[in-house]
Write an enzyme that holds these catalytic residues in place. Structure first.
Site, PDB file in Angstrom:
ATOM      1  N   ARG A  39     -18.337 -16.751  16.259  1.00 15.30           N
ATOM      2  CA  ARG A  39     -18.152 -17.895  15.372  1.00 15.30           C
ATOM      3  C   ARG A  39     -18.714 -19.168  16.010  1.00 15.30           C
ATOM      4  O   ARG A  39     -18.496 -19.442  17.187  1.00 15.30           O
ATOM      5  CB  ARG A  39     -16.661 -18.094  15.072  1.00 15.30           C
ATOM      6  CG  ARG A  39     -16.379 -19.175  14.039  1.00 15.30           C
ATOM      7  CD  ARG A  39     -14.897 -19.237  13.728  1.00 15.30           C
ATOM      8  NE  ARG A  39     -14.134 -19.666  14.904  1.00 15.30           N
ATOM      9  CZ  ARG A  39     -12.814 -19.815  14.910  1.00 15.30           C
ATOM     10  NH1 ARG A  39     -12.115 -19.514  13.824  1.00 15.30           N
ATOM     11  NH2 ARG A  39     -12.198 -20.215  16.009  1.00 15.30           N
ATOM     12  N   ASP A  69     -68.471 -10.796  27.148  1.00 16.52           N
ATOM     13  CA  ASP A  69     -67.847  -9.481  27.051  1.00 16.52           C
ATOM     14  C   ASP A  69     -68.364  -8.788  25.789  1.00 16.52           C
ATOM     15  O   ASP A  69     -68.183  -9.285  24.667  1.00 16.52           O
ATOM     16  CB  ASP A  69     -66.328  -9.629  26.989  1.00 16.52           C
ATOM     17  CG  ASP A  69     -65.611  -8.296  27.049  1.00 16.52           C
ATOM     18  OD1 ASP A  69     -65.083  -7.968  28.120  1.00 16.52           O
ATOM     19  OD2 ASP A  69     -65.584  -7.594  26.024  1.00 16.52           O
ATOM     20  N   CYS A 113     -23.521 -19.205  25.826  1.00 12.74           N
ATOM     21  CA  CYS A 113     -24.091 -18.202  24.928  1.00 12.74           C
ATOM     22  C   CYS A 113     -25.564 -18.478  24.656  1.00 12.74           C
ATOM     23  O   CYS A 113     -26.076 -19.574  24.876  1.00 12.74           O
ATOM     24  CB  CYS A 113     -23.368 -18.210  23.577  1.00 12.74           C
ATOM     25  SG  CYS A 113     -21.583 -18.043  23.638  1.00 12.74           S
ATOM     26  N   CYS A 115     -21.108 -15.156  28.055  1.00  8.85           N
ATOM     27  CA  CYS A 115     -20.506 -14.527  26.875  1.00  8.85           C
ATOM     28  C   CYS A 115     -20.713 -13.022  26.944  1.00  8.85           C
ATOM     29  O   CYS A 115     -21.790 -12.535  27.291  1.00  8.85           O
ATOM     30  CB  CYS A 115     -21.154 -15.095  25.616  1.00  8.85           C
ATOM     31  SG  CYS A 115     -20.668 -14.269  24.083  1.00  8.85           S
TER      32      CYS A 115
END
Length: 536
Positions: free
Chosen positions: A44, A476, A37, A68
């Site tokens: 849980r 820049d 997971c 999962c």
């Protein structure tokens, strides 16, 4: 930037808190169920003694765990598979993502492309991700297959082929092992949830034969989709790119043909992508390219927090625009084409020049690929450079730079595109150093070695072309204008000094300043100033 090593106790604390900031940094493997997971999984929390941790999804699968169904850890954002600092493992994984081990590609080919031995490549991958190249290729094939199973109505035999599996049997075995159900079961379950023929409800083929595929792109929040939409809109070449509200549509060239990508940048949760592909084999490359163009694997929480803390003057900009991303280009050559063309002129003038090249040199897409006003192929940078005399309006010296520099980059791309490998010999500063899979510092040196290319051009090209995260283009004008407005710096030299503290996220600091300067222009009057001070 290297991640600080976590202890297993710290990892367990993260999964107890279901902290999404750790998604992709490690994976939780539950011994009793054989499932792995994300740290944020809503299921849980397992007992401390019943879990182990893996550094990547591929390592978890190699250890015998399956994904999962609740948190879907097989496509996590911000995983170790994405390494913006350009390490060997990160470059290898990006090439695998792009299909380096599909079809005829082999691990020896990949090692040669990276100019290392197979043993060195394997050690680098295992050290960072816990799995070797073949395990990662297998994981990516499974991810592609899952997206096609639920995002299209293609026959499963075509899904197997398009995903890169050598046979239908290999496809079914790998898919079932990883996801716990057969491909046909997963497709039926997806139909049941969506109430239609597929999750997106779209056909698998366009009316005239082009493949239509949908998918969901995971992204770490916050995500500044509005900033990306604004950036792309100001540079959109008519017929090639379109922004309608928050929906971005763009034609791209892929390994086996042309495609059109469409993403709703304003969507909540995952970003829905719709793709029209001339060749279904380009599915994986299109997904990978879309993620790079939109910088979806960035860690916005870490970047925003780092910028606000290290450069306090940027904190109000970060608060006003959280989750800024780096807007990419499909190739290093395209970034270079835009950078040279846009020297000392406005963005709209640069877009007009590229549009002129597109009108002259590109073809109409087949009708089955047309989507939301996009109906033309993007101009090929090498072809544009070769015909610069016919469309480029600017100094002759800059035209010569455009022709020679873009040709050098496209020559390297064509060399690498044949079989995915190079000779393995030292390039001694030649075009081999311009392979986009090279480390950023090597690419920068190779760009600066090209005639007429200075620091601003090199850094801008790296920021957009290869997602270099720690560059601040020198001299820049737009960056300096924004810096002056927030009292960060008042000249180019002091701005560069102030931005040192923003490392390793100076590219994101630059994006915040560019966005701020754009808002200042909108609040007053359009500026006639150029984007940069010019080539060195």
């Amino acid at each position: 930037m290297t991640r600080t090593a976590m202890t297993d106790d710290e990892r367990y604390a993260a999964i107890r808190a279901r902290d999404t900031r750790f998604d992709g940094m490690f994976f939780t493997c539950v011994r009793s169920t054989g499932i792995f997971c994300r740290p944020s999984c809503p299921a849980r929390t397992p007992q401390r003694g019943g879990v182990e941790f893996a550094p990547s999804a591929a390592a978890a699968v190699a250890g015998g765990f399956r994904a999962c169904k609740r948190c879907g850890p097989t496509a996590p954002p911000g995983s170790p598979d994405d390494d913006p600092m350009g390490s060997l493992s990160g470059r290898a994984l990006r090439l695998i993502d792009d299909g380096a081990l599909d079809e005829e590609g082999t691990v020896p080919d990949l090692a040669r492309r990276l100019a290392v031995s197979e043993r060195t490549l394997h050690r680098a991958l295992v050290a960072v991700t816990g799995a070797g190249a073949l395990a990662h290729a297998r994981m990516r094939r499974a991810r592609r297959a899952h997206e096609l199973v639920i995002g299209s109505e293609l026959p499963l035999a075509q899904v197997a082929h398009a995903s890169g599996f050598g046979s239908e049997r290999q496809f079914h075995e790998t898919f079932t092992q990883l996801f716990g159900h057969s491909p046909s079961d997963i497709r039926e379950r997806s139909r049941g949830r969506s109430g239609g023929p597929s999750r997106a409800g779209g056909p698998s083929r366009a009316a005239d034969g082009g493949s239509v595929v949908t998918a969901q792109l995971a992204v770490r929040r916050p995500f500044d989709g509005a900033g990306l939409a604004s950036w792309f809109a100001h540079r959109a070449v008519p017929g090639v790119e379109d922004i309608s509200g928050s929906v971005w549509t763009r034609a791209v060239r892929l390994p086996h043909g042309t495609g059109v990508l469409q993403v709703d940048l304003g969507a909540e949760g995952s970003l829905p992508v719709r793709m029209r592909l001339a060749d279904l084999r380009d599915h994986a490359a299109a997904i990978s390219l879309t993620r790079r163009l939109l910088d979806l694997d960035a860690d916005p929480v870490g970047i925003d927090g780092g910028l606000s803390a290290s450069v306090p003057a940027l904190a109000p900009l970060v608060d006003a625009r959280p989750g800024v991303r780096l807007p990419g280009t499909p190739s290093l050559a395209e970034a270079l084409l835009w950078a040279i063309t846009g020297q000392q002129i406005t963005t709209s003038q640069a877009r007009d020049q590229i549009t002129r090249a597109t009108d002259l040199l590109t073809e109409e897409l087949p009708a089955d690929l047309h989507l939301s006003g996009v109906h033309r192929a993007p101009v090929d940078p090498g072809l544009a450079a070769a015909h610069a005399e016919e469309w480029f309006r600017g100094p002759a010296a800059r035209r010569r730079t455009l022709i020679s520099a873009v040709a050098a980059v496209t020559a390297q791309a064509s060399t690498e595109g044949g079989d995915g490998s190079d000779s393995g010999q030292p390039d001694n500063g030649g075009t081999g150093a311009l392979d986009a899979s090279r480390p950023v510092h090597e690419l920068r040196a190779a760009l600066l070695a090209l005639h007429g290319i200075g620091p601003w051009t090199a850094d801008y090209v790296l920021l957009r072309g290869v997602r270099a995260i720690d560059v601040a283009p020198a001299r820049d004008v737009a960056l300096l204008g924004a810096a002056r407005d927030i009292d960060l710096a008042y000249d180019h030299a002091s701005l560069q000094r102030e931005l040192v503290a923003a490392a390793p996220w100076r590219s994101y600091a630059s994006m915040h300043l560019w966005h701020h300067q754009a808002s200042l222009r909108r609040a007053t009057a359009p500026s006639s100033r150029s984007n940069s001070e010019g080539l060195s």
